[in-house]
Design a protein around this motif. Structure first.
Motif, PDB file in Angstrom:
ATOM      1  N   GLU A  82       0.847  -1.193   0.000  1.00 51.50           N
ATOM      2  CA  GLU A  82       0.000   0.000   0.000  1.00 51.50           C
ATOM      3  C   GLU A  82       0.879   1.239   0.000  1.00 51.50           C
ATOM      4  O   GLU A  82       1.796   1.350   0.828  1.00 51.50           O
ATOM      5  CB  GLU A  82      -0.923   0.025   1.223  1.00 51.50           C
ATOM      6  CG  GLU A  82      -1.827   1.231   1.270  1.00 51.50           C
ATOM      7  CD  GLU A  82      -2.730   1.261   2.486  1.00 51.50           C
ATOM      8  OE1 GLU A  82      -3.572   2.184   2.577  1.00 51.50           O
ATOM      9  OE2 GLU A  82      -2.604   0.378   3.358  1.00 51.50           O
ATOM     10  N   MET A  95      -6.212 -10.316  -3.034  1.00 51.70           N
ATOM     11  CA  MET A  95      -6.060  -9.561  -4.275  1.00 51.70           C
ATOM     12  C   MET A  95      -7.117 -10.044  -5.258  1.00 51.70           C
ATOM     13  O   MET A  95      -7.664 -11.140  -5.117  1.00 51.70           O
ATOM     14  CB  MET A  95      -4.663  -9.768  -4.861  1.00 51.70           C
ATOM     15  CG  MET A  95      -4.342 -11.225  -5.128  1.00 51.70           C
ATOM     16  SD  MET A  95      -2.617 -11.502  -5.563  1.00 51.70           S
ATOM     17  CE  MET A  95      -2.664 -13.287  -5.860  1.00 51.70           C
ATOM     18  N   TYR A 244      -5.033  -6.753   2.255  1.00 51.60           N
ATOM     19  CA  TYR A 244      -5.053  -6.930   0.815  1.00 51.60           C
ATOM     20  C   TYR A 244      -3.993  -6.079   0.131  1.00 51.60           C
ATOM     21  O   TYR A 244      -3.544  -5.070   0.661  1.00 51.60           O
ATOM     22  CB  TYR A 244      -6.438  -6.649   0.226  1.00 51.60           C
ATOM     23  CG  TYR A 244      -6.955  -5.230   0.354  1.00 51.60           C
ATOM     24  CD1 TYR A 244      -6.662  -4.261  -0.621  1.00 51.60           C
ATOM     25  CD2 TYR A 244      -7.799  -4.870   1.407  1.00 51.60           C
ATOM     26  CE1 TYR A 244      -7.170  -2.975  -0.524  1.00 51.60           C
ATOM     27  CE2 TYR A 244      -8.313  -3.587   1.499  1.00 51.60           C
ATOM     28  CZ  TYR A 244      -8.005  -2.637   0.531  1.00 51.60           C
ATOM     29  OH  TYR A 244      -8.512  -1.372   0.621  1.00 51.60           O
ATOM     30  N   HIS A 246      -3.124  -3.469  -2.362  1.00 49.01           N
ATOM     31  CA  HIS A 246      -3.838  -2.362  -2.981  1.00 49.01           C
ATOM     32  C   HIS A 246      -3.461  -2.291  -4.450  1.00 49.01           C
ATOM     33  O   HIS A 246      -2.283  -2.354  -4.818  1.00 49.01           O
ATOM     34  CB  HIS A 246      -3.510  -1.054  -2.270  1.00 49.01           C
ATOM     35  CG  HIS A 246      -4.132  -0.945  -0.920  1.00 49.01           C
ATOM     36  ND1 HIS A 246      -5.098  -0.018  -0.609  1.00 49.01           N
ATOM     37  CD2 HIS A 246      -3.946  -1.680   0.208  1.00 49.01           C
ATOM     38  CE1 HIS A 246      -5.474  -0.163   0.650  1.00 49.01           C
ATOM     39  NE2 HIS A 246      -4.780  -1.175   1.166  1.00 49.01           N
ATOM     40  N   GLY A 247      -4.472  -2.187  -5.314  1.00 46.43           N
ATOM     41  CA  GLY A 247      -4.246  -2.077  -6.743  1.00 46.43           C
ATOM     42  C   GLY A 247      -4.360  -0.631  -7.192  1.00 46.43           C
ATOM     43  O   GLY A 247      -5.172   0.137  -6.658  1.00 46.43           O
ATOM     44  N   ASP A 258      -5.577   4.737  -6.119  1.00 42.05           N
ATOM     45  CA  ASP A 258      -5.940   3.442  -5.560  1.00 42.05           C
ATOM     46  C   ASP A 258      -7.286   3.026  -6.139  1.00 42.05           C
ATOM     47  O   ASP A 258      -8.298   3.692  -5.932  1.00 42.05           O
ATOM     48  CB  ASP A 258      -6.019   3.545  -4.035  1.00 42.05           C
ATOM     49  CG  ASP A 258      -6.177   2.195  -3.360  1.00 42.05           C
ATOM     50  OD1 ASP A 258      -6.767   1.285  -3.977  1.00 42.05           O
ATOM     51  OD2 ASP A 258      -5.737   2.051  -2.204  1.00 42.05           O
ATOM     52  N   SER A 260      -8.416  -0.297  -5.823  1.00 45.86           N
ATOM     53  CA  SER A 260      -8.660  -1.625  -5.253  1.00 45.86           C
ATOM     54  C   SER A 260     -10.142  -1.936  -5.118  1.00 45.86           C
ATOM     55  O   SER A 260     -10.575  -3.067  -5.359  1.00 45.86           O
ATOM     56  CB  SER A 260      -8.010  -1.743  -3.870  1.00 45.86           C
ATOM     57  OG  SER A 260      -6.703  -1.266  -3.862  1.00 45.86           O
ATOM     58  N   THR A 261     -10.904  -0.942  -4.691  1.00 48.33           N
ATOM     59  CA  THR A 261     -12.331  -1.147  -4.433  1.00 48.33           C
ATOM     60  C   THR A 261     -13.185  -0.297  -5.371  1.00 48.33           C
ATOM     61  O   THR A 261     -14.295   0.098  -5.024  1.00 48.33           O
ATOM     62  CB  THR A 261     -12.667  -0.833  -2.970  1.00 48.33           C
ATOM     63  OG1 THR A 261     -12.289   0.520  -2.669  1.00 48.33           O
ATOM     64  CG2 THR A 261     -11.920  -1.765  -2.027  1.00 48.33           C
ATOM     65  N   GLY A 343      -6.106  -2.297 -11.545  1.00 45.64           N
ATOM     66  CA  GLY A 343      -5.290  -2.396 -10.343  1.00 45.64           C
ATOM     67  C   GLY A 343      -4.462  -3.654 -10.215  1.00 45.64           C
ATOM     68  O   GLY A 343      -3.576  -3.712  -9.354  1.00 45.64           O
ATOM     69  N   TYR A 344      -4.685  -4.654 -11.084  1.00 49.18           N
ATOM     70  CA  TYR A 344      -4.024  -5.949 -10.892  1.00 49.18           C
ATOM     71  C   TYR A 344      -3.712  -6.628 -12.221  1.00 49.18           C
ATOM     72  O   TYR A 344      -4.502  -6.561 -13.167  1.00 49.18           O
ATOM     73  CB  TYR A 344      -4.907  -6.895 -10.064  1.00 49.18           C
ATOM     74  CG  TYR A 344      -5.280  -6.349  -8.718  1.00 49.18           C
ATOM     75  CD1 TYR A 344      -4.472  -6.554  -7.603  1.00 49.18           C
ATOM     76  CD2 TYR A 344      -6.443  -5.585  -8.570  1.00 49.18           C
ATOM     77  CE1 TYR A 344      -4.810  -6.026  -6.363  1.00 49.18           C
ATOM     78  CE2 TYR A 344      -6.792  -5.051  -7.326  1.00 49.18           C
ATOM     79  CZ  TYR A 344      -5.973  -5.271  -6.232  1.00 49.18           C
ATOM     80  OH  TYR A 344      -6.311  -4.730  -5.012  1.00 49.18           O
ATOM     81  N   THR A 363       0.584  -4.890  -8.940  1.00 46.45           N
ATOM     82  CA  THR A 363      -0.548  -4.085  -8.495  1.00 46.45           C
ATOM     83  C   THR A 363      -0.839  -2.904  -9.408  1.00 46.45           C
ATOM     84  O   THR A 363      -1.036  -1.778  -8.960  1.00 46.45           O
ATOM     85  CB  THR A 363      -0.344  -3.622  -7.045  1.00 46.45           C
ATOM     86  OG1 THR A 363       0.887  -2.875  -6.958  1.00 46.45           O
ATOM     87  CG2 THR A 363      -0.303  -4.799  -6.097  1.00 46.45           C
TER      88      THR A 363
END
Length: 392
Positions: A82, A95, A244, A246-247, A258, A260-261, A343-344, A363
């Protein structure tokens, strides 16, 4: 977190879409971790390749590679899990595994073939008669090796418009194919290869149709429990379990963000919505590539190869089987799958006996459309890791 602008490319396509999430600070270099043994020789060379990837334009804030021979495991990592922290990526970090989830739907479907509940030549018309009549001749085999011709629902302007308006929109995952229900097949089934996210949605729907059980339950019964995957799940929402990786969207000169979500998993479901960890992904690919989950006759069918690359392309020369890819590198052959999602970017691969494996997670999203030069570098680094894996 205050809502602001978020840039992302859909996980497979060149189309750019605007969404909304918060911005974070720029990349942070990770310090050495006390207690980790110093690397030497080949280890130094592999570690330097990771550092080069980290420093590349648009490169990821974090990388973790798990290389395992038999019971001996080596973990390589660069960057941080992160931004704004000095926490290194961990094999127990959750992830988004992106399209490597397609191998999980393959594992379910091929086990149902072994049980006599599905046949590789079963058609959409036989198992899913409510889907468009124009698609009815498509077989399970063609869905699994991406020769179905099904239009890719991810391309749907309607779906993208929904995401633009509400990135956290919860789709009815079992109705995702409705977005392309008025479209014909792209080509006669079996006549050519074309990677499509619609294929694995249809695979999961077939599995549900013949068992009367939700796909999520089939994953638990046929994959998670037999392989002791305790940190793998198929969520519907946008949150990730702690801890987790972070992507990030890394698109200089724009700020790193970021993501990730940023999106709910419901919009990709069986095609790419699974959340897992490097540790669980290692267990899965060793069993899956090694043929431990299916019978020898079914595995023989699975390993009938034809030209076709995963998305993004994996290292070396790619060929497609049934929900698995063969990567022929300068040092030898491994079986596996790749994936990318905002992100991934993921690679999981193992030798045909399952005794040697590599999972490689970064990431940020990298594919042929958004970062072709970085993808070429990523594939080169992955091939170096596979050569290390195969070294006697």
């Amino acid at each position: 977190m205050p809502v602001s602008r978020f840039r992302f490319r859909t996980w497979l396509l060149p189309a750019a879409v605007l969404l909304a999430v918060g911005c974070l600070a720029g990349p942070v270099s990770a310090p050495a971790v006390a207690g980790e043994p110093a690397s030497t020789g080949h280890d130094d060379a592999l570690q330097e390749r990771l550092e080069e990837l980290l420093r590349a334009p648009g490169g990821p804030p974090g990388i973790i590679a798990v290389l395992q021979r038999g019971d001996k495991k080596k973990i390589y990592r660069a960057g941080v899990s992160e931004l704004g922290t000095d926490r290194r990526p961990q094999p127990t970090d959750h992830m988004r595994i992106a399209s490597t989830a397609k191998a999980f739907s393959g594992a379910v479907a091929l086990q149902l073939v072994d049980r006599g509940l599905l046949g590789l030549d079963d058609t959409i018309g036989e198992r899913l008669p409510a889907l468009p009549e124009a698609w009815h001749a498509v077989t399970l085999r063609q869905l699994l090796n991406h020769t179905s011709g099904l239009p890719d629902y991810i391309l749907s302007p309607e779906l993208l418009a929904i995401l633009m308006a509400d990135p956290h929109h919860v789709f009815d995952s079992r109705r995702l194919l409705d977005f392309v229900a008025d479209e014909p097949l792209a080509f006669p089934p079996g006549s050519q290869y074309q990677y499509s996210n619609s294929d694995n949605i249809a695979v999961a729907l077939m599995a549900e149709a013949v068992t009367g059980r939700p796909y999520e339950e089939l994953l638990k019964r046929l994959v998670y429990r037999p392989l002791d995957l305790r940190n793998t799940s198929l969520p519907q929402g946008f949150l990730l379990p702690e801890p987790y990786l972070h992507g990030y969207a890394v698109d200089p000169p724009d700020p790193t963000e970021d993501v990730s979500t940023a999106l709910s998993a419901s919009g990709v479901w069986a095609s790419g919505g699974i959340v897992s960890t490097p540790r669980d992904l290692t267990r899965f690919i060793r069993a899956y590539a090694g043929g431990d989950l299916i019978s020898k006759p079914t595995r023989h069918q699975q390993l009938q190869w034809r030209a076709g690359a995963s998305e993004p392309a994996g290292p070396g020369v790619n060929a497609t089987g049934l929900a698995i890819f063969r990567y022929t590198t300068r040092c030898g052959v491994v079986y596996g799958h790749t994936g990318n999602f905002p992100g991934y970017t993921q690679l999981m691969a193992a030798t045909p006996d399952g005794k040697r494996s590599l999972t490689f997670s970064i990431t940020t999203q990298v594919n042929k459309d958004n970062k072709p030069e970085l993808l070429a570098e990523l594939r080169s680094v992955q091939e170096d890791f596979i050569c290390a894996l195969l070294r006697r």
